[in-house]
Design a protein around this motif. Structure first.
Motif, PDB file in Angstrom:
ATOM      1  N   GLU A  94     -23.336  10.862  -5.978  1.00 23.47           N
ATOM      2  CA  GLU A  94     -21.883  10.884  -5.908  1.00 23.47           C
ATOM      3  C   GLU A  94     -21.474   9.745  -4.971  1.00 23.47           C
ATOM      4  N   ILE A  95     -20.540   8.900  -5.419  1.00 20.48           N
ATOM      5  CA  ILE A  95     -20.110   7.752  -4.609  1.00 20.48           C
ATOM      6  C   ILE A  95     -18.596   7.808  -4.477  1.00 20.48           C
ATOM      7  N   GLU A  96     -18.124   7.953  -3.248  1.00 16.54           N
ATOM      8  CA  GLU A  96     -16.686   8.075  -3.024  1.00 16.54           C
ATOM      9  C   GLU A  96     -16.325   7.569  -1.635  1.00 16.54           C
ATOM     10  N   ALA A  97     -15.157   6.937  -1.550  1.00 16.47           N
ATOM     11  CA  ALA A  97     -14.595   6.566  -0.253  1.00 16.47           C
ATOM     12  C   ALA A  97     -13.772   7.731   0.261  1.00 16.47           C
ATOM     13  N   LYS A  98     -13.833   7.953   1.594  1.00 20.03           N
ATOM     14  CA  LYS A  98     -13.134   9.082   2.200  1.00 20.03           C
ATOM     15  C   LYS A  98     -12.379   8.567   3.424  1.00 20.03           C
ATOM     16  N   TRP A  99     -11.099   8.899   3.488  1.00 19.41           N
ATOM     17  CA  TRP A  99     -10.279   8.462   4.616  1.00 19.41           C
ATOM     18  C   TRP A  99      -9.485   9.617   5.203  1.00 19.41           C
ATOM     19  N   ARG A 100      -9.213   9.540   6.497  1.00 23.95           N
ATOM     20  CA  ARG A 100      -8.178  10.345   7.135  1.00 23.95           C
ATOM     21  C   ARG A 100      -6.887   9.527   7.076  1.00 23.95           C
ATOM     22  N   ILE A 101      -5.787  10.189   6.764  1.00 24.52           N
ATOM     23  CA  ILE A 101      -4.521   9.481   6.624  1.00 24.52           C
ATOM     24  C   ILE A 101      -3.421  10.281   7.316  1.00 24.52           C
ATOM     25  N   GLY A 102      -2.274   9.644   7.510  1.00 25.41           N
ATOM     26  CA  GLY A 102      -1.117  10.324   8.061  1.00 25.41           C
ATOM     27  C   GLY A 102      -0.252  10.907   6.960  1.00 25.41           C
ATOM     28  N   GLN A 103       0.666  11.779   7.343  1.00 29.68           N
ATOM     29  CA  GLN A 103       1.539  12.413   6.366  1.00 29.68           C
ATOM     30  C   GLN A 103       2.388  11.379   5.636  1.00 29.68           C
ATOM     31  N   SER A 104       2.875  10.355   6.359  1.00 27.29           N
ATOM     32  CA  SER A 104       3.701   9.328   5.716  1.00 27.29           C
ATOM     33  C   SER A 104       2.884   8.510   4.725  1.00 27.29           C
ATOM     34  N   THR A 105       1.609   8.264   5.046  1.00 28.46           N
ATOM     35  CA  THR A 105       0.740   7.530   4.122  1.00 28.46           C
ATOM     36  C   THR A 105       0.474   8.351   2.874  1.00 28.46           C
ATOM     37  N   PHE A 106       0.292   9.652   3.039  1.00 25.26           N
ATOM     38  CA  PHE A 106       0.136  10.547   1.894  1.00 25.26           C
ATOM     39  C   PHE A 106       1.329  10.381   0.954  1.00 25.26           C
ATOM     40  N   GLY A 107       2.539  10.421   1.504  1.00 26.53           N
ATOM     41  CA  GLY A 107       3.734  10.272   0.687  1.00 26.53           C
ATOM     42  C   GLY A 107       3.833   8.915   0.032  1.00 26.53           C
ATOM     43  N   ALA A 108       3.444   7.871   0.770  1.00 27.50           N
ATOM     44  CA  ALA A 108       3.505   6.522   0.214  1.00 27.50           C
ATOM     45  C   ALA A 108       2.541   6.354  -0.956  1.00 27.50           C
ATOM     46  N   LEU A 109       1.353   6.925  -0.852  1.00 29.06           N
ATOM     47  CA  LEU A 109       0.368   6.820  -1.936  1.00 29.06           C
ATOM     48  C   LEU A 109       0.834   7.587  -3.176  1.00 29.06           C
ATOM     49  N   VAL A 110       1.428   8.748  -2.976  1.00 35.79           N
ATOM     50  CA  VAL A 110       1.969   9.492  -4.119  1.00 35.79           C
ATOM     51  C   VAL A 110       3.039   8.663  -4.825  1.00 35.79           C
ATOM     52  N   ALA A 111       3.925   8.045  -4.036  1.00 37.89           N
ATOM     53  CA  ALA A 111       5.012   7.255  -4.617  1.00 37.89           C
ATOM     54  C   ALA A 111       4.508   5.984  -5.295  1.00 37.89           C
ATOM     55  N   ASP A 112       3.466   5.370  -4.739  1.00 35.08           N
ATOM     56  CA  ASP A 112       2.981   4.078  -5.240  1.00 35.08           C
ATOM     57  C   ASP A 112       2.004   4.202  -6.405  1.00 35.08           C
ATOM     58  N   LEU A 113       1.583   5.437  -6.722  1.00 35.89           N
ATOM     59  CA  LEU A 113       0.646   5.660  -7.831  1.00 35.89           C
ATOM     60  C   LEU A 113       1.306   6.605  -8.846  1.00 35.89           C
ATOM     61  N   PRO A 114       2.388   6.144  -9.505  1.00 39.63           N
ATOM     62  CA  PRO A 114       3.149   7.036 -10.395  1.00 39.63           C
ATOM     63  C   PRO A 114       2.462   7.236 -11.736  1.00 39.63           C
ATOM     64  N   ASP A 115       2.725   8.365 -12.339  1.00 37.01           N
ATOM     65  CA  ASP A 115       2.213   8.631 -13.677  1.00 37.01           C
ATOM     66  C   ASP A 115       2.747   7.596 -14.656  1.00 37.01           C
TER      67      ASP A 115
END
Length: 468
Positions: free
Chosen positions: A191-212
């Motif tokens: 299994e190969i995966e990158a893992k990060w700790r992020i902030g709440q604002s970064t979580f929101g930014a990633l959701v917004a920047d990766l739209p369906d």
């Protein structure tokens, strides 16, 4: 400030390696230029040509470590290896010249770091301090001073200036020269995966920047985006087990019972409060074993055994009774893998050590309609047996995983390019521990510690971060 000399994880002291690390390039945190040794030509005469730099200075071959010249990643004069010493320090060797760094810090010395002289003393030994953003500082054993690059001045590496850790000219990032030097054996089956700790604002930014239905252009490639599950997170409940001897944790291994749930009726939105208040219907359950991990920056490599479902899906495991599995029934593939790594493993005292509740939002990255990578954005609640599972620790995390059923070296390089893209675009911090609590050294950084030093901020950065 904690100097990284010994590494303590699970009460085990990690001794310095007898062999050198793989080759790395060393990038200054301020400006992004790479350290270089200005040594006599060994290979091609014009190897060190650099736009905007004086050939007259170059011709002097002064053997100074600096950022004056930027010949590119292929130059062996920008490649270095770390040689561990018994005291926890390192000697740093330039690949191109074979010579070791030396701080001219004695009486009357100019404090420059170079390979001009080659004594075997404390002026050629450096301790490595790791910061939580993945950067490091180098401290001279002889003087206790920190290496600094006078970027925008003479560009020389020295201990002349000591502005403190907040100054990015004293912090450096290590980058591998060849990924192949760091890959573990049998990586293609892991299994190969990158893992990060992020902030709440970064979580929101990633959701917004990766739209369906959107497109991600990153790492020299283009990916179509598909948000899974109609854009509503699903819940994972993970119980991590170990025996009374703590044999799995001591070896850096983990044994997980994972259950997945879908909100029913479907949650109205992805707000954490909404998800916590939702009703959840059971999907499936797995028992999985994860063996020794290797970590390169944020990217983890681990063998994971246990793809079958003991309930709620296919493929169905040979044995599906959870109590029987936890008791050590080796007909289950995860148990067989445990016994292969831990002969005589005592299953009779198996108990939950860590409980994880994860609300996971997932985005597929597709090429030609085929999923190749997947981004997971997690809101995680962790409880441990240490306090009887009474307190909870919340965190925001992100993962990027190769999804192809089989992959080669080019696919791992593509993942690493995506990792670089995300780390350049968002404030991500490489996870040093898994959700189950397994700590893993970064293969790129000498002298790792289970803890890291907090990144100090300049006042300008404080103003920017908090919009003062």
């Amino acid at each position: 400030m904690r100097i990284i000399v010994l590494v303590v994880a699970a009460f085990v002291v990690r001794r310095a390696r007898a062999t050198p690390t793989g080759k790395v390039r060393i990038r200054v945190a301020d400006g992004g230029r790479f350290l270089h040794e200005n040594s006599p030509f060994v290979a091609k005469k014009n190897e060190e040509q650099s736009v905007g730099r004086s050939a007259d200075i170059l011709a002097s071959n002064d053997r100074l470590i600096s950022t004056r010249f930027q010949p590119g990643a292929s130059s062996t004069k920008t490649q270095f290896q770390f040689y561990p010493q018994v005291d926890g320090s390192y000697r740093i060797r330039t690949v191109g010249s074979g010579r070791y760094w030396h701080e001219d810090g004695g009486a009357g010395g100019d404090k420059l770091v170079s390979t001009r002289t080659q004594p075997m003393n404390d002026y050629t030994k450096f301790f490595v301090e790791e910061y939580c953003d993945g950067s490091v500082r180098f401290r001279s054993k002889a003087t206790g001073w920190y290496l600094h690059v006078d970027e925008g001045g003479d560009d020389l590496c020295s201990t002349r200036l000591q502005p403190g850790a907040a100054d990015k000219k004293t912090r450096f990032f290590l980058e591998y020269v060849s990924l192949a030097e760091y890959l573990p054996a049998n990586w293609a089956a892991m299994e190969i995966e990158a893992k990060w700790r992020i902030g709440q604002s970064t979580f929101g930014a990633l959701v917004a920047d990766l739209p369906d239905g959107g497109t991600l252009v990153a790492g020299g490639a283009s990916y179509d985006l598909n948000v899974r599950w109609g854009g509503i997170a699903r819940k994972y409940e993970d119980d991590y087990y170990d025996n009374a001897a703590g044999a799995l944790a001591a070896a850096g291994h983990s044994y997980r019972v994972r259950s997945r749930y879908t909100s029913s009726p479907t949650a109205s939105d992805n707000q954490l409060a909404t998800l916590q208040a939702a009703s959840w219907a059971f999907d499936w359950r797995k028992v999985q074993y994860k063996s020794t991990a290797v970590r390169i920056g944020a990217t983890w490599f681990r063998e994971e055994t246990g793809a079958c479902k003991i309930a709620g899906g296919t493929p169905v495991c040979t044995v599906t009774d959870l109590p029987s599995i936890l008791a050590g029934n080796v007909l289950h593939e995860a148990n067989a893998a445990v016994v292969a790594d831990h002969a005589g493993f005592d299953f009779t005292t198996m108990a939950i050590a860590t409980q994880v509740e994860d609300y996971r939002y997932r985005v597929e990255l597709l090429v030609g309609g085929v999923e190749v990578f997947e981004v997971s954005l997690d809101r995680v609640a962790t409880r441990t047996a240490d306090d009887g599972f009474t307190s909870v620790k919340w965190s925001y995390e992100a993962e990027l995983e190769i999804i192809k059923p089989s992959y080669g070296y080019a696919d791992v390089e593509e993942l690493m390019a995506l990792v670089s893209y995300f780390e350049g675009a968002y404030p991500l911090f490489a996870s040093k521990t898994s959700k189950g609590g397994t700590y893993v050294d970064d293969a790129l950084i000498p002298g790792n510690s289970a803890s890291c030093l907090r990144v100090p901020l300049t006042w300008a950065e404080v103003e920017k971060r908090y919009e003062l």
